[in-house]
Motif scaffolding. Structure first.
Motif, mmCIF file in Angstrom:
data_model
loop_
_atom_site.group_PDB
_atom_site.id
_atom_site.type_symbol
_atom_site.label_atom_id
_atom_site.label_comp_id
_atom_site.label_asym_id
_atom_site.label_seq_id
_atom_site.Cartn_x
_atom_site.Cartn_y
_atom_site.Cartn_z
ATOM 1 N N ASP A 237 45.203 44.873 27.648
ATOM 2 C CA ASP A 237 46.316 44.003 27.574
ATOM 3 C C ASP A 237 47.098 44.126 28.358
ATOM 4 O O ASP A 237 48.681 43.636 27.607
ATOM 5 C CB ASP A 237 47.256 44.204 25.612
ATOM 6 C CG ASP A 237 47.857 45.719 25.184
ATOM 7 O OD1 ASP A 237 47.781 46.276 25.730
ATOM 8 O OD2 ASP A 237 48.530 45.164 24.396
ATOM 9 N N LEU A 238 47.116 45.176 29.244
ATOM 10 C CA LEU A 238 48.414 45.547 30.067
ATOM 11 C C LEU A 238 48.762 44.703 31.275
ATOM 12 O O LEU A 238 49.129 44.995 31.703
ATOM 13 C CB LEU A 238 48.395 47.804 30.161
ATOM 14 C CG LEU A 238 49.675 48.252 29.579
ATOM 15 C CD1 LEU A 238 48.804 49.638 29.799
ATOM 16 C CD2 LEU A 238 50.610 48.014 28.602
ATOM 17 N N VAL A 239 47.367 44.344 31.689
ATOM 18 C CA VAL A 239 46.923 44.149 33.652
ATOM 19 C C VAL A 239 47.976 42.598 32.797
ATOM 20 O O VAL A 239 48.628 42.234 34.219
ATOM 21 C CB VAL A 239 45.751 43.068 32.521
ATOM 22 C CG1 VAL A 239 45.666 42.348 34.306
ATOM 23 C CG2 VAL A 239 44.833 44.910 33.091
ATOM 24 N N ALA A 240 47.760 41.514 32.592
ATOM 25 C CA ALA A 240 48.678 40.323 32.520
ATOM 26 C C ALA A 240 50.416 40.583 31.820
ATOM 27 O O ALA A 240 51.118 40.921 33.424
ATOM 28 C CB ALA A 240 48.625 39.668 31.450
ATOM 29 N N PRO A 241 50.607 41.511 31.676
ATOM 30 C CA PRO A 241 52.242 42.237 31.991
ATOM 31 C C PRO A 241 53.020 42.804 33.280
ATOM 32 O O PRO A 241 53.665 42.345 33.459
ATOM 33 C CB PRO A 241 52.763 42.641 30.761
ATOM 34 C CG PRO A 241 51.485 42.714 29.949
ATOM 35 C CD PRO A 241 50.872 42.403 30.407
ATOM 36 N N VAL A 242 51.570 43.814 33.840
ATOM 37 C CA VAL A 242 51.957 45.010 34.710
ATOM 38 C C VAL A 242 52.003 43.004 36.198
ATOM 39 O O VAL A 242 52.220 43.696 36.993
ATOM 40 C CB VAL A 242 50.376 45.885 34.921
ATOM 41 C CG1 VAL A 242 51.254 46.612 36.075
ATOM 42 C CG2 VAL A 242 51.093 46.774 33.973
ATOM 43 N N ASN A 243 51.129 42.838 35.885
ATOM 44 C CA ASN A 243 51.040 41.671 36.972
ATOM 45 C C ASN A 243 52.371 40.863 37.147
ATOM 46 O O ASN A 243 52.726 40.493 38.671
ATOM 47 C CB ASN A 243 49.790 40.821 36.862
ATOM 48 C CG ASN A 243 48.426 41.544 36.975
ATOM 49 O OD1 ASN A 243 47.994 42.386 37.788
ATOM 50 N ND2 ASN A 243 46.884 40.975 37.181
ATOM 51 N N ALA A 244 52.561 40.274 35.962
ATOM 52 C CA ALA A 244 53.985 39.660 36.206
ATOM 53 C C ALA A 244 54.761 40.362 36.271
ATOM 54 O O ALA A 244 55.933 39.889 37.336
ATOM 55 C CB ALA A 244 54.518 39.198 34.574
ATOM 56 N N ALA A 245 55.373 41.421 36.293
ATOM 57 C CA ALA A 245 56.291 42.459 36.856
ATOM 58 C C ALA A 245 55.602 42.974 38.650
ATOM 59 O O ALA A 245 57.368 42.734 38.938
ATOM 60 C CB ALA A 245 56.379 44.323 36.311
ATOM 61 N N LEU A 246 54.516 42.774 38.755
ATOM 62 C CA LEU A 246 54.654 43.040 40.405
ATOM 63 C C LEU A 246 54.656 41.736 40.649
ATOM 64 O O LEU A 246 55.594 42.240 42.032
ATOM 65 C CB LEU A 246 53.112 42.962 40.710
ATOM 66 C CG LEU A 246 52.430 44.793 40.462
ATOM 67 C CD1 LEU A 246 50.768 45.040 40.317
ATOM 68 C CD2 LEU A 246 53.080 45.157 41.394
ATOM 69 N N ALA A 247 54.650 40.978 40.462
ATOM 70 C CA ALA A 247 55.270 39.380 41.114
ATOM 71 C C ALA A 247 56.347 39.600 40.961
ATOM 72 O O ALA A 247 57.530 39.033 41.971
ATOM 73 C CB ALA A 247 54.753 37.948 39.993
ATOM 74 N N ALA A 248 56.707 39.895 39.622
ATOM 75 C CA ALA A 248 58.595 39.973 40.361
ATOM 76 C C ALA A 248 59.289 40.956 41.203
ATOM 77 O O ALA A 248 60.562 40.271 42.098
ATOM 78 C CB ALA A 248 59.362 39.663 39.087
ATOM 79 N N MET A 249 58.558 41.827 41.020
ATOM 80 C CA MET A 249 58.505 42.897 42.469
ATOM 81 C C MET A 249 58.728 42.392 43.972
ATOM 82 O O MET A 249 59.259 42.680 45.286
ATOM 83 C CB MET A 249 58.149 44.166 41.945
ATOM 84 C CG MET A 249 59.031 44.803 40.455
ATOM 85 S SD MET A 249 58.184 46.386 40.217
ATOM 86 C CE MET A 249 57.809 47.248 40.898
ATOM 87 N N LYS A 250 57.715 41.547 44.250
ATOM 88 C CA LYS A 250 58.196 40.818 45.166
ATOM 89 C C LYS A 250 58.591 40.634 45.612
ATOM 90 O O LYS A 250 58.960 40.022 46.282
ATOM 91 C CB LYS A 250 56.119 40.121 45.207
ATOM 92 C CG LYS A 250 55.692 39.604 46.401
ATOM 93 C CD LYS A 250 53.699 39.744 46.120
ATOM 94 C CE LYS A 250 54.116 39.068 47.333
ATOM 95 N NZ LYS A 250 52.314 38.006 48.014
ATOM 96 N N ALA A 251 58.967 39.695 44.661
ATOM 97 C CA ALA A 251 59.520 38.389 44.850
ATOM 98 C C ALA A 251 60.638 38.557 45.076
ATOM 99 O O ALA A 251 61.944 37.901 45.988
ATOM 100 C CB ALA A 251 59.975 37.172 43.729
ATOM 101 N N ASP A 252 61.587 39.784 43.879
ATOM 102 C CA ASP A 252 62.983 40.004 44.048
ATOM 103 C C ASP A 252 63.263 40.785 45.423
ATOM 104 O O ASP A 252 64.451 41.676 45.552
ATOM 105 C CB ASP A 252 63.318 40.763 43.043
ATOM 106 C CG ASP A 252 63.036 41.716 42.884
ATOM 107 O OD1 ASP A 252 62.422 42.156 43.500
ATOM 108 O OD2 ASP A 252 63.263 41.878 41.189
ATOM 109 N N GLY A 253 62.003 41.800 45.900
ATOM 110 C CA GLY A 253 62.348 42.425 47.097
ATOM 111 C C GLY A 253 61.986 44.003 46.983
ATOM 112 O O GLY A 253 62.476 45.029 47.684
ATOM 113 N N THR A 254 61.609 44.555 45.644
ATOM 114 C CA THR A 254 61.711 45.361 45.578
ATOM 115 C C THR A 254 60.528 46.143 46.523
ATOM 116 O O THR A 254 60.642 48.063 46.350
ATOM 117 C CB THR A 254 61.022 46.247 44.111
ATOM 118 O OG1 THR A 254 62.625 44.940 43.264
ATOM 119 C CG2 THR A 254 60.992 46.945 43.490
#
Length: 270
Positions: A237-254
């Motif tokens: 159940d961690l795959v979807a949350p981790v993917n969401a966080a990765l997408a946010a980190m990609k979008a904001d420059g992290t």
């Protein structure tokens, strides 16, 4: 192209696919809240600059440490870090011994049968690192044409499979491949003349060149491109949350900031 059987990690790294910038607060807006859950994460501490022991403190540091710690922060989770060898990692995650694994692990169909992957966070291109005074060959083709040139590799890794399938003859038992327990040991063997080339990503190769001026150089062009992902037990159940966080980190420059820190700034300082 690297075949599915031939794709792997990579003790090779990496032209970066990830893009991203500033650290976000825990449980950032729109991201799942894991309510303080502890995630047991495992790596090897042997793959500069993704994961390795700080020579000054012995503490585990690197791109993957920073990235996953940030992911956990944004998901309101904690990380408990563990170490294991590369050859045991996928099976251990598959068996549920750890919640997530990372070691520059190449996403491929063979591994997808054993574990679930996150979305890609980096892309790796393999290059040939050789000694600076090497004149006997200038690319993969001329190296393959030699009778006795040796390539150093860690078994089961991208550099091993690229050497087998993209440089040599597709025989995984080819005696021209000399195996080492760690990636660093293969580079040391190259430096001492025990092997003649080691495959790795260009940025890592430049890091070794910078760390040992006059010892190494890169020859030829890229020998394959592969995506890296975090691995999880099937159905995690961690795959979807981790993917969401990765997408946010990609979008904001992290992610972009981490790339700069570990693939450029760190290299220039060491």
């Amino acid at each position: 192209m690297i075949t599915a059987v031939a794709s792997r990690l990579g003790r090779a790294l990496l032209t970066v696919l990830a893009v991203a910038g500033l650290s976000a607060p825990a449980s950032a807006a729109g991201l799942p809240d894991l309510q303080g859950r502890t995630i047991v994460a495992v790596t090897e501490n042997a793959y500069v600059p993704l994961n390795f022991a700080d020579p000054k403190t012995g503490q585990g540091i690197g791109w993957e440490y920073d990235a996953f710690n940030e992911i956990a922060k944004r998901l309101n989770a904690k990380v408990e870090w563990k170490l294991t060898s590369w050859d045991a990692m996928i099976q251990a995650v598959r068996d549920g011994e750890f919640d997530v694994g990372m070691d520059g692990i190449t996403i491929n169909d063979e591994r997808r049968q054993q574990v679930d992957f996150s979305d890609p966070y980096l892309t790796s291109e393999q290059f040939m690192l050789v000694r600076a005074d090497e004149t006997r060959f200038s690319d993969a083709e001329s190296f393959a044409g030699m009778a006795d040139g040796l390539v150093g590799a860690q078994p089961g890794t991208t550099n091993f499979y690229v050497a087998v399938y993209n440089v040599l003859d597709g025989n995984e038992a080819n005696p021209r491949i000399k195996l080492f327990e760690t990636f660093g040991a293969s580079v040391q063997a190259l430096k001492s003349g025990d092997v003649d080339t080691v495959l790795m990503d260009k940025v890592s190769a430049e890091g070794y060149i910078g760390a040992s001026p006059g010892a190494f150089k890169v020859i030829g062009g890229p020998l394959g491109t592969e995506d890296f992902g975090f691995i999880f037990k099937k159905g995690s159940d961690l795959v979807a949350p981790v993917n969401a966080a990765l997408a946010a980190m990609k979008a904001d420059g992290t992610l972009e900031a981490l790339n700069k820190k570990w693939f450029y700034d760190y290299k220039s300082q060491h």
